[in-house]
Design an enzyme around this catalytic site. Structure first.
Site, PDB file in Angstrom:
ATOM      1  N   ARG A 297       0.810  -1.216   0.000  1.00 29.95           N
ATOM      2  CA  ARG A 297       0.000   0.000   0.000  1.00 29.95           C
ATOM      3  C   ARG A 297       0.847   1.272   0.000  1.00 29.95           C
ATOM      4  NH1 ARG A 297      -3.986  -2.773   3.456  1.00 29.95           N
ATOM      5  NH2 ARG A 297      -5.891  -2.974   2.228  1.00 29.95           N
ATOM      6  N   ILE A 426      -9.695   5.125  -4.342  1.00 25.92           N
ATOM      7  CA  ILE A 426     -10.460   3.892  -4.572  1.00 25.92           C
ATOM      8  C   ILE A 426      -9.539   2.678  -4.690  1.00 25.92           C
ATOM      9  CG2 ILE A 426     -12.070   2.736  -6.148  1.00 25.92           C
ATOM     10  CD1 ILE A 426     -13.018   5.575  -6.979  1.00 25.92           C
ATOM     11  N   PHE A 427      -8.433   2.826  -5.435  1.00 21.75           N
ATOM     12  CA  PHE A 427      -7.435   1.761  -5.612  1.00 21.75           C
ATOM     13  C   PHE A 427      -7.047   1.104  -4.288  1.00 21.75           C
ATOM     14  CE2 PHE A 427      -4.716   2.791  -9.651  1.00 21.75           C
ATOM     15  CZ  PHE A 427      -5.471   1.908 -10.380  1.00 21.75           C
ATOM     16  N   GLU A 428      -6.852  -0.209  -4.319  1.00 22.84           N
ATOM     17  CA  GLU A 428      -6.264  -0.961  -3.201  1.00 22.84           C
ATOM     18  C   GLU A 428      -6.925  -0.659  -1.860  1.00 22.84           C
ATOM     19  OE1 GLU A 428      -2.004  -0.789  -3.142  1.00 22.84           O
ATOM     20  OE2 GLU A 428      -1.859  -0.954  -5.302  1.00 22.84           O
ATOM     21  N   GLY A 429      -8.242  -0.537  -1.888  1.00 23.81           N
ATOM     22  CA  GLY A 429      -9.007  -0.236  -0.683  1.00 23.81           C
ATOM     23  C   GLY A 429      -9.487   1.192  -0.707  1.00 23.81           C
TER      24      GLY A 429
END
Length: 649
Positions: A297, A426-429
């Protein structure tokens, strides 16, 4: 060859409780190492865990700086962001050049042909590349942060590492496939299946938003293995050759930003995958995914740091050259406050990312919460900085770079930056999911000792035992939240060096804020008990307060670190002071909104909206959306569409 396996089962019907149980089972349950952020949420300001600022080894720094120099030259001479934006595609020559440079293997150990960069320098590289082209940054990040290299590094067998890592380091692009058309952050409903058949598994299903999937050579695929004799079953991770028979990339998706992103829809029909390609045991797929993301992340906020630096550069140059009412617009307070926000926030965000990355490299601390906070905070602040830049640029901020150049002005892609950064929330959570994920970790200590008290399925004897354990824990913990170093006027004196701005007051504020945050969380759990998990507005504010306190801590520690090195220390102290003063205003507002808000009223309005109570309010407009289902059909079966898979060789 064995007989063909049975047809894949339909999408599993899952209750809310079952979905939560699946997510909970995938969590890393133990805390074997200290965590600064976890302690912060518990009201304990462990400055000793982050100060003095950890540093990379000289050899790692030298290797990283040498690569950054090569990468900068490549970005300046070979990457043309305007071409990628115009053609909505990264030129093959650019990707080939990245392969030759070794950029595909930045995080891969040198013994497998990679560069073996530390997390610190990997993130600096992503920030650099992302400033040249966010689409190229996304390609490299998806390949190494969540694609094949990272899960194999953590969970792969030696044979898997020997087989796949050399390919990923130099030639093969990888992608990570979890999301499905009807499954986002609720993996309990995962429908793609991997049915055991002899020495193979047979995959069937459809995956959506497969970043790099259009050009990938190797895939990490999450699929559900049915429980059967000899098979534990559950969501499981596999390395899959993208060219395997039965795999069809059915669509290359297009987005409002990141136009060069090779993101698609991938269908699996009777795809045979050797059991040797399974990563970890059956049922460990989600745990592998979440553990991979603990450091993965950090790539997104790293690129947000790069975006912030670029926004600051453009804001400085433009607002100094543009004059209104007899002076540069930067000297008008309304514009100047925006520039100050960009400068201070860029400094703090870089502090957060570098500190978290160095802690990841040292592996002395558990950074799962720090990395999640960095992603959450970076994506939100990166978007705000880009939005402020567009406002500073005025009409030119809304105009495309191509249009600006066509009429003779510098082609500043401010509106493109805004579009490109939007996906990071929005990406990766998504921000909303990150709030819940971090909140769950933040209250872990409470649930460990008192969770059975609020669990309706636990017996009276279990509740009695939990009550006794909770009594012992809180009898020791609560008194420590009453007073602390934050109330001592001279605490944290190291951050008040002679001749510099005094930052010690900000750290005292963080210490007091951490205790207040812990008291607020305890009060909320006492008040709402089992309903706490439904109070998402409250939990989101708790997490946002923690993010601000973490960023304040990182900013002060970075400023002191730069001062002791004689590296712009005075200026760093000024930026840290400005950021902390801005952050304190936000924290005070968040604390006030914990108990004074419209959450209950909002829920009533939402129920009314869903019931059609306010449908009359929608009258008077035309809906240009057209016809079609809200969610595409993802029924397993053979593909009826052209394969748009485009491996780059």
């Amino acid at each position: 060859m064995s007989a063909a396996p049975a047809s894949p089962s339909p999408r599993p019907a899952v209750t809310e409780r079952e979905a939560r149980q699946v997510a909970e089972a995938a969590r890393e349950q133990d805390w074997r190492k200290p965590s600064f952020a976890k302690e912060l949420f518990l009201g304990r300001f462990r400055l000793d865990l982050i100060h003095p600022h950890p540093m990379p080894a000289d050899e790692d720094a030298q290797r990283g700086e040498e690569f950054l120099a090569k990468l900068r030259d490549f970005c300046e001479t070979k990457i043309d962001s305007s071409v990628i934006e115009r053609d909505a595609q990264i030129p093959d020559a650019v990707i080939d050049g990245l392969k030759e440079l070794g950029a595909l293997g930045m995080k891969i150990d040198t013994k497998y042909g990679g560069l073996g960069l530390t997390q610190v320098y990997y993130n600096k590289a992503l920030g650099l590349v992302g400033s040249a082209s966010p689409a190229v940054g996304a390609l490299l990040s998806a390949h190494q942060s969540i694609g094949v290299p990272q899960p194999l590094k953590l969970f792969g067998t030696q044979e898997q590492k020997d087989t796949f890592l050399p390919r990923c380091a130099r030639t093969d692009i990888s992608a990570f496939l979890l999301t499905e058309p009807d499954v986002g952050s609720d993996p309990a409903r995962l429908a793609t299946t991997a049915v055991p058949d002899g020495d193979d598994y047979v995959l069937d299903g459809v995956k959506l938003w497969t970043t790099n999937g259009v050009v990938a050579d190797l895939l990490v695929v999450m699929a559900r293995v049915p429980k059967s004799e000899g098979h534990k079953g559950g969501i499981t991770a596999f390395v899959v050759e993208a060219a395997s028979e039965g795999i069809t990339v059915e669509n290359r998706n297009a987005f409002m930003g990141l136009r060069g992103l090779e993101n698609g829809v991938t269908r699996f029909h009777q795809v045979r995958v050797p059991a040797a390609n399974r990563i970890g045991p059956e049922g460990a797929g989600l745990k592998i995914a979440l553990t991979t993301l603990n450091t993965g992340r950090l790539s997104l906020p790293a690129m947000c740091v790069g975006a912030g630096k670029w926004c600051l550069k453009i804001a400085r140059e433009w607002s100094g050259a543009r004059e209104q009412w007899g002076k540069p617009v930067a000297l008008h307070e309304a514009v100047g406050s925006k520039i100050a926000f960009i400068a201070a926030t860029t400094f703090a965000l870089e502090a957060v990312v570098d500190l978290s990355s160095q802690m990841a490299d040292e592996d002395r601390n558990d950074i799962r919460i720090e990395a999640a906070l960095a992603k959450l905070y970076g994506s939100e602040m990166g978007w705000l900085m880009a939005d402020e830049l567009v406002q500073i640029r005025g009409g030119r901020g809304f105009e495309t770079a191509e249009s600006l150049m066509a009429r003779g002005e510098r082609g500043v892609p401010a509106e493109q930056m805004l579009r490109d950064l939007r996906i990071n929330r929005i990406f990766e959570g998504s921000t909303e999911i990150m709030h819940l994920l971090i909140a769950r970790e933040a209250v872990d200590a409470h649930l460990s000792v008192a969770g059975d008290l609020i669990d309706p399925e636990k017996s009276l004897s279990d509740k009695a035992k939990a009550g006794a354990n909770a009594g012992v824990f809180y009898a020791k913990w609560l008194p420590k939240l009453v007073a602390g170093a934050g109330q001592l006027p001279r605490a944290y004196g190291d951050f008040a060096p002679e001749g510099h701005i005094d930052l010690s007051g900000h750290l005292r504020y963080v210490e007091r804020g951490a205790r207040k945050l812990a008291r607020s969380t305890f009060y909320a759990m006492s008040r709402w008990q089992g309903r706490m998990e439904t109070k998402q507005g409250f939990l989101g504010r708790i997490v946002d307060i923690g993010a601000e306190l973490f960023a304040m801590s990182a900013a002060c520690v970075r400023a002191e670190h730069l001062r002791t090195r004689g590296d712009h220390g005075r200026e760093a102290y000024q930026l840290a002071d400005a950021f902390c003063r801005q952050a304190r205003i936000r924290v005070d507002e968040l604390f006030a909104h914990l108990w004074t808000n419209t959450d209950d009223l909002d829920r009533k309005v939402v129920k009314g909206v869903l019931a059609g109570t306010y449908e009359w309010l929608e009258q008077g407009v035309i809906d240009p959306s057209g016809e079609g289902p809200w969610i595409a059909d993802a029924t397993p079966g053979p593909s009826r569409r052209e394969n748009v898979h485009r491996p780059i060789r």
